[in-house]
Scaffold this motif. Sequence first.
Motif, PDB file in Angstrom:
ATOM      1  N   UNK A 162       2.024  -0.692   2.996  1.00  0.00           N
ATOM      2  CA  UNK A 162       1.702  -1.704   2.007  1.00  0.00           C
ATOM      3  C   UNK A 162       2.316  -2.236   0.360  1.00  0.00           C
ATOM      4  N   UNK A 163       2.685  -0.846  -0.428  1.00  0.00           N
ATOM      5  CA  UNK A 163       3.070  -1.143  -1.081  1.00  0.00           C
ATOM      6  C   UNK A 163       4.577  -1.319  -1.373  1.00  0.00           C
ATOM      7  N   UNK A 164       5.470  -1.155   0.074  1.00  0.00           N
ATOM      8  CA  UNK A 164       6.721  -2.148  -0.194  1.00  0.00           C
ATOM      9  C   UNK A 164       6.477  -3.276   0.488  1.00  0.00           C
ATOM     10  N   UNK A 165       5.621  -3.839   1.140  1.00  0.00           N
ATOM     11  CA  UNK A 165       5.119  -5.035   1.367  1.00  0.00           C
ATOM     12  C   UNK A 165       4.816  -6.158  -0.264  1.00  0.00           C
ATOM     13  N   UNK A 166       3.937  -5.143  -1.119  1.00  0.00           N
ATOM     14  CA  UNK A 166       3.867  -5.677  -2.549  1.00  0.00           C
ATOM     15  C   UNK A 166       4.977  -6.035  -3.258  1.00  0.00           C
ATOM     16  N   UNK A 167       6.024  -5.148  -3.245  1.00  0.00           N
ATOM     17  CA  UNK A 167       7.103  -5.206  -3.728  1.00  0.00           C
ATOM     18  C   UNK A 167       8.028  -6.816  -2.711  1.00  0.00           C
ATOM     19  N   UNK A 168       7.667  -6.665  -1.894  1.00  0.00           N
ATOM     20  CA  UNK A 168       8.711  -7.562  -0.934  1.00  0.00           C
ATOM     21  C   UNK A 168       7.611  -9.344  -1.911  1.00  0.00           C
ATOM     22  N   UNK A 169       6.257  -9.138  -2.301  1.00  0.00           N
ATOM     23  CA  UNK A 169       5.632 -10.182  -2.857  1.00  0.00           C
ATOM     24  C   UNK A 169       6.703 -10.553  -4.074  1.00  0.00           C
ATOM     25  N   UNK A 170       6.409  -8.873  -4.601  1.00  0.00           N
ATOM     26  CA  UNK A 170       6.697  -9.618  -6.384  1.00  0.00           C
ATOM     27  C   UNK A 170       8.088 -10.414  -6.393  1.00  0.00           C
ATOM     28  N   UNK A 171       8.978  -9.751  -5.573  1.00  0.00           N
ATOM     29  CA  UNK A 171      10.751 -10.318  -4.807  1.00  0.00           C
ATOM     30  C   UNK A 171      10.732 -11.883  -4.735  1.00  0.00           C
ATOM     31  N   UNK A 172       9.638 -12.140  -3.896  1.00  0.00           N
ATOM     32  CA  UNK A 172       9.609 -13.177  -3.405  1.00  0.00           C
ATOM     33  C   UNK A 172       9.194 -14.293  -4.620  1.00  0.00           C
ATOM     34  N   UNK A 173       7.779 -13.707  -4.958  1.00  0.00           N
ATOM     35  CA  UNK A 173       6.987 -15.049  -6.304  1.00  0.00           C
ATOM     36  C   UNK A 173       7.862 -14.712  -7.495  1.00  0.00           C
ATOM     37  N   UNK A 174       8.797 -14.136  -7.620  1.00  0.00           N
ATOM     38  CA  UNK A 174      10.499 -14.389  -8.427  1.00  0.00           C
ATOM     39  C   UNK A 174      11.169 -15.262  -8.101  1.00  0.00           C
ATOM     40  N   UNK A 175      11.337 -14.913  -6.488  1.00  0.00           N
ATOM     41  CA  UNK A 175      12.452 -15.937  -6.183  1.00  0.00           C
ATOM     42  C   UNK A 175      12.225 -17.720  -6.079  1.00  0.00           C
ATOM     43  N   UNK A 331      -0.637  -3.094  -9.255  1.00  0.00           N
ATOM     44  CA  UNK A 331      -1.984  -2.723  -7.797  1.00  0.00           C
ATOM     45  C   UNK A 331      -0.074  -1.990  -7.030  1.00  0.00           C
ATOM     46  N   UNK A 332       0.799  -1.726  -7.616  1.00  0.00           N
ATOM     47  CA  UNK A 332       1.956  -1.187  -7.096  1.00  0.00           C
ATOM     48  C   UNK A 332       2.379   0.249  -7.812  1.00  0.00           C
ATOM     49  N   UNK A 333       1.039   0.427  -9.096  1.00  0.00           N
ATOM     50  CA  UNK A 333       0.237   1.738  -9.133  1.00  0.00           C
ATOM     51  C   UNK A 333      -1.130   2.180  -8.715  1.00  0.00           C
ATOM     52  N   UNK A 334      -1.740   1.675  -9.441  1.00  0.00           N
ATOM     53  CA  UNK A 334      -3.011   1.686  -9.240  1.00  0.00           C
ATOM     54  C   UNK A 334      -3.485   2.415  -7.399  1.00  0.00           C
ATOM     55  N   UNK A 335      -2.846   1.916  -6.800  1.00  0.00           N
ATOM     56  CA  UNK A 335      -3.707   1.812  -5.244  1.00  0.00           C
ATOM     57  C   UNK A 335      -2.827   3.208  -5.057  1.00  0.00           C
ATOM     58  N   UNK A 336      -1.725   4.484  -5.478  1.00  0.00           N
ATOM     59  CA  UNK A 336      -1.507   5.081  -4.945  1.00  0.00           C
ATOM     60  C   UNK A 336      -2.580   6.474  -5.781  1.00  0.00           C
ATOM     61  N   UNK A 337      -3.696   6.033  -6.469  1.00  0.00           N
ATOM     62  CA  UNK A 337      -4.343   7.347  -6.914  1.00  0.00           C
ATOM     63  C   UNK A 337      -5.585   6.808  -6.046  1.00  0.00           C
ATOM     64  N   UNK A 338      -5.463   6.188  -5.180  1.00  0.00           N
ATOM     65  CA  UNK A 338      -6.972   5.404  -4.192  1.00  0.00           C
ATOM     66  C   UNK A 338      -6.438   6.352  -2.456  1.00  0.00           C
ATOM     67  N   UNK A 339      -4.738   6.130  -3.157  1.00  0.00           N
ATOM     68  CA  UNK A 339      -4.162   6.615  -1.453  1.00  0.00           C
ATOM     69  C   UNK A 339      -4.722   8.483  -0.887  1.00  0.00           C
ATOM     70  N   UNK A 340      -4.467   8.987  -2.234  1.00  0.00           N
ATOM     71  CA  UNK A 340      -4.187  10.243  -2.708  1.00  0.00           C
ATOM     72  C   UNK A 340      -6.145  10.760  -2.578  1.00  0.00           C
ATOM     73  N   UNK A 341      -7.049  10.123  -3.007  1.00  0.00           N
ATOM     74  CA  UNK A 341      -7.986  10.157  -3.185  1.00  0.00           C
ATOM     75  C   UNK A 341      -9.247   9.598  -1.381  1.00  0.00           C
ATOM     76  N   UNK A 342      -8.241   9.022  -0.863  1.00  0.00           N
ATOM     77  CA  UNK A 342      -8.644   9.353   0.338  1.00  0.00           C
ATOM     78  C   UNK A 342      -8.427  10.190   1.990  1.00  0.00           C
ATOM     79  N   UNK A 343      -6.726  10.733   1.413  1.00  0.00           N
ATOM     80  CA  UNK A 343      -5.895  11.709   1.660  1.00  0.00           C
ATOM     81  C   UNK A 343      -7.109  13.000   1.795  1.00  0.00           C
TER      82      UNK A 343
END
Length: 366
Positions: A162-175, A331-343
Amino acid sequence: EKAGYDHFMLKEIYEQPKAYRDTMGARIDDAGKRIVLDEVKMTAQQIQDIHQIHIVACGTAYHAGLVGKSVIESLARIPVEVEVASEYRYRNPIITPNTLVIVVSQSGETADTLAALKEAKRCGARVLAITNVVGSSVSREADDVIVTWAGPEIAVASTKAYTSQLIAFYLLGLYFAQTLGMQEAEVIEETIQALRQLPEQVESILADAEKIKVYAEQISKHDNLFFIGRGLDYAVAQEGSLKLKEISYIHSEAYAAGELKHGTLALIEEGIPVIALATQEELLEKTVSNIKEVAARGAYVMGVGSEGNEEIAKAVDELFTIPRTLPLLTPALSVVPLQLLSYYASLARGNDVDKPRNLAKSVTVE
Ligand code: F6R
């Protein structure tokens, strides 16, 4: 093979800084000024001719698409719609040769996503795939492929993909923005600089995991809870809610914070946990007033906010802070605490974290 971690999911959560770095990799030029996306074969003219973009995916990949919509619209100013593949493929969507369809799929094998891709091609659209698996069905059928270099994802619950998909979108949006001349060079450069800081910032969040664990153990005793947020925080809230349901089996709903008072507020009662995301500076005041609405009705609120934000600190019972970045990148940061919360909630409930009941890693049935 779990490299010392108790579960694949935890290992994959901790692999995110590397996944971010690998996905950005050579796609940013050495000077940090431009995006280089050689794998996207569209010419500048073809990019100019895009009238609309449809992002199509399932589950967590769909949630990445929700962020992708904001990213592309705000950077490149191209209108974007996002839809789950199992709806899109059957509703005769309006697809023209000037539509770019972006499919997002970790596995590249999801049946509905693949069928939506084929439907889009049949209608004459160009298809760009964001996938984690080189040589997957989706990557073979698409015209352009951006690979997320997250590495194999074993846990059923998707995290680093998921987070790598976000990075891909940032790159594509910038491109797209760079190709269309939609943003000043300084804006592109500033965004690239902020992107490059993300891996270290994720590391600092991971170093704080104990804090989340304590809160996860508390919520693991509940059967119902809510996630709220506005704008990009709402997109992340939806992903946080899915992750929690998927592995902890706790029922939760994600709500656009401003929508609560139109019905859902009736469900807020004494002691119900509410996870409130409030990282979007411009929307902060409004989100804080929604936090007060639920707190006044007895909700126990955990906020996720950006460092140094006093207003949210005062409004919540518990606060988890993430490092400061550009609003678009939170989103690339705020999702991480939520992942840990679920885990940790899943762990506290004694569930099989990596293999939740009823689910398969790759969904090849329709
Ligand atoms: C949830 C999850 C699923 C997948 C969905 C699409 O954690 O992993 O919601 O995101 O099944 O899978 P891919 O991305 O392989 O098409």
